[in-house]
Design a protein around this motif. Structure first.
Motif, PDB file in Angstrom:
ATOM      1  N   ARG A  30      -8.916 -13.046  -5.267  1.00  0.00           N
ATOM      2  CA  ARG A  30      -9.769 -12.575  -4.171  1.00  0.00           C
ATOM      3  C   ARG A  30      -9.242 -11.290  -3.540  1.00  0.00           C
ATOM      4  N   GLU A  31      -7.971 -10.962  -3.773  1.00  0.00           N
ATOM      5  CA  GLU A  31      -7.394  -9.739  -3.212  1.00  0.00           C
ATOM      6  C   GLU A  31      -7.313  -8.606  -4.234  1.00  0.00           C
ATOM      7  N   ALA A  32      -7.572  -8.891  -5.489  1.00  0.00           N
ATOM      8  CA  ALA A  32      -7.460  -7.875  -6.539  1.00  0.00           C
ATOM      9  C   ALA A  32      -8.733  -7.039  -6.592  1.00  0.00           C
ATOM     10  N   ALA A  33      -8.595  -5.721  -6.765  1.00  0.00           N
ATOM     11  CA  ALA A  33      -9.752  -4.824  -6.773  1.00  0.00           C
ATOM     12  C   ALA A  33      -9.667  -3.868  -7.947  1.00  0.00           C
ATOM     13  N   VAL A  34     -10.767  -3.750  -8.661  1.00  0.00           N
ATOM     14  CA  VAL A  34     -10.907  -2.771  -9.740  1.00  0.00           C
ATOM     15  C   VAL A  34     -11.799  -1.646  -9.237  1.00  0.00           C
ATOM     16  N   ASN A  35     -11.448  -0.424  -9.538  1.00  0.00           N
ATOM     17  CA  ASN A  35     -12.248   0.731  -9.112  1.00  0.00           C
ATOM     18  C   ASN A  35     -13.675   0.598  -9.634  1.00  0.00           C
ATOM     19  N   VAL A  36     -14.663   0.800  -8.761  1.00  0.00           N
ATOM     20  CA  VAL A  36     -16.061   0.638  -9.179  1.00  0.00           C
ATOM     21  C   VAL A  36     -16.487   1.684 -10.195  1.00  0.00           C
ATOM     22  N   ALA A  37     -15.707   2.752 -10.353  1.00  0.00           N
ATOM     23  CA  ALA A  37     -16.013   3.773 -11.350  1.00  0.00           C
ATOM     24  C   ALA A  37     -15.331   3.507 -12.686  1.00  0.00           C
ATOM     25  N   ASP A  38     -14.571   2.425 -12.765  1.00  0.00           N
ATOM     26  CA  ASP A  38     -13.900   2.098 -14.017  1.00  0.00           C
ATOM     27  C   ASP A  38     -14.952   1.817 -15.085  1.00  0.00           C
ATOM     28  N   LEU A  39     -14.731   2.352 -16.269  1.00  0.00           N
ATOM     29  CA  LEU A  39     -15.709   2.199 -17.345  1.00  0.00           C
ATOM     30  C   LEU A  39     -15.850   0.751 -17.817  1.00  0.00           C
ATOM     31  N   ALA A  40     -14.869  -0.085 -17.518  1.00  0.00           N
ATOM     32  CA  ALA A  40     -15.046  -1.514 -17.793  1.00  0.00           C
ATOM     33  C   ALA A  40     -16.193  -2.067 -16.963  1.00  0.00           C
TER      34      ALA A  40
END
Length: 292
Positions: A30-40
């Motif tokens: 719940r605290e981990a964040a992936v960049n919304v621009a990441d191609l994944a």
């Protein structure tokens, strides 16, 4: 949080922005964040692996790491640091609340478009209870995958045989199975060749011969299938990678779907027709291969 015990699922980032060993701290999901621009996220432009963990033991970790590298090469992705992924996976499993079965996912992305820096992370998830599927079996339907069995040779740019993050078609197939009152799918080619499931490999028994579709048929080479073949060989059975027609499934002495989550699930019904289920033999394979 590293080194502690968590009652929730965990994430560890790998690569860019992490420590000197290429591994970040253990975080609650719940605290981990992936960049919304990441191609994944924006394109599904990445690869992944799912690894079973039983009583703290990784199931076929070296094979999964090798397949992660192979899939990345097929997509022309930067080569993943598999040693860092392995360190992150062990760190997160050690910090996770103990459970008989866990599922570890390794995700390797092209990263943010234009950055030329890959991104990666490891998830450790509470395992699903697959005991019923392993013991009583699953209901399966065959679905046309929409191309010939030789597509990997004729059209390699379609990336058949890579474990990519683009899973929309596989999820659609599973929803179609549910609409047909089934649990899973076996794909067949347009020219009538058995391929694989959306998340599994197919194992077929006729007498003392066990066969699985050849990996050059545009399917993902199975880590669980490879481990089961080793067990079958030790038990004195013949094993083979083969080209099989769907009609051969109906005459089999047993059909199983093999995957990192369920491990070994016998097929008890195929396209509405009953298939034989050898529950005792399935238990033997689970015990001899995975210690379950």
């Amino acid at each position: 949080m590293s080194g502690g015990v968590s009652g929730e699922d965990l994430v560890v980032f790998v690569g860019t922005g992490t420590g000197a060993d290429g591994v970040g701290p253990v975080l609650p999901m719940r605290e981990a964040a992936v960049n919304v621009a990441d191609l994944a996220v924006t394109r599904g432009d990445g690869v992944f692996e799912s690894i079973g963990v039983i009583d703290g033991r990784f199931i076929e970790l070296p094979r999964h790491l090798a397949r992660l590298k192979h899939s990345a090469a097929m997509l022309d992705l930067p080569e993943p640091d598999v040693d860092a992924f392995a360190r992150a996976a062990r760190l997160a499993v050690g910090a996770h609340a103990p459970q008989r079965e866990l599922l570890v996912k390794l995700l390797h992305s092209r990263g943010i478009e234009g950055s030329d820096r890959a991104s990666g992370w490891v998830q450790v998830l509470f395992g699903t209870d697959h005991s019923e599927a392993r013991s009583t079996g699953i209901r399966v339907v065959t679905l046309d995958r929409g191309y010939r069995h030789d597509i990997a040779q004729t059209s390699p740019w379609l990336l058949q045989g890579a474990k990519t993050l683009s899973y929309a078609l596989n999820k659609a197939a599973l929803r179609e199975a549910a609409r047909r009152d089934a649990d899973d799918v076996i794909f067949v080619s347009t020219d009538d060749v058995v391929l694989e499931g959306p998340t599994s490999n197919v194992l077929v028994r006729h007498g003392d011969l066990f066969r699985t579709p050849r990996p050059d048929l545009g399917i993902l080479a199975g880590t669980t299938q490879a481990a089961v073949f080793e067990t079958l060989g030790a038990l004195g059975f013949e094993t083979s990678e083969a080209v099989m027609a769907p009609a051969e499934l109906a005459t089999a002495d047993g059909v199983w779907l093999l995957s990192s989550g369920r491990l070994i699930a016998p097929v008890r019904e195929l396209d509405g027709r009953s298939l034989p289920v050898d529950a005792a033999f399935t238990r033997t394979l689970l015990e001899r291969t995975f210690g379950l």
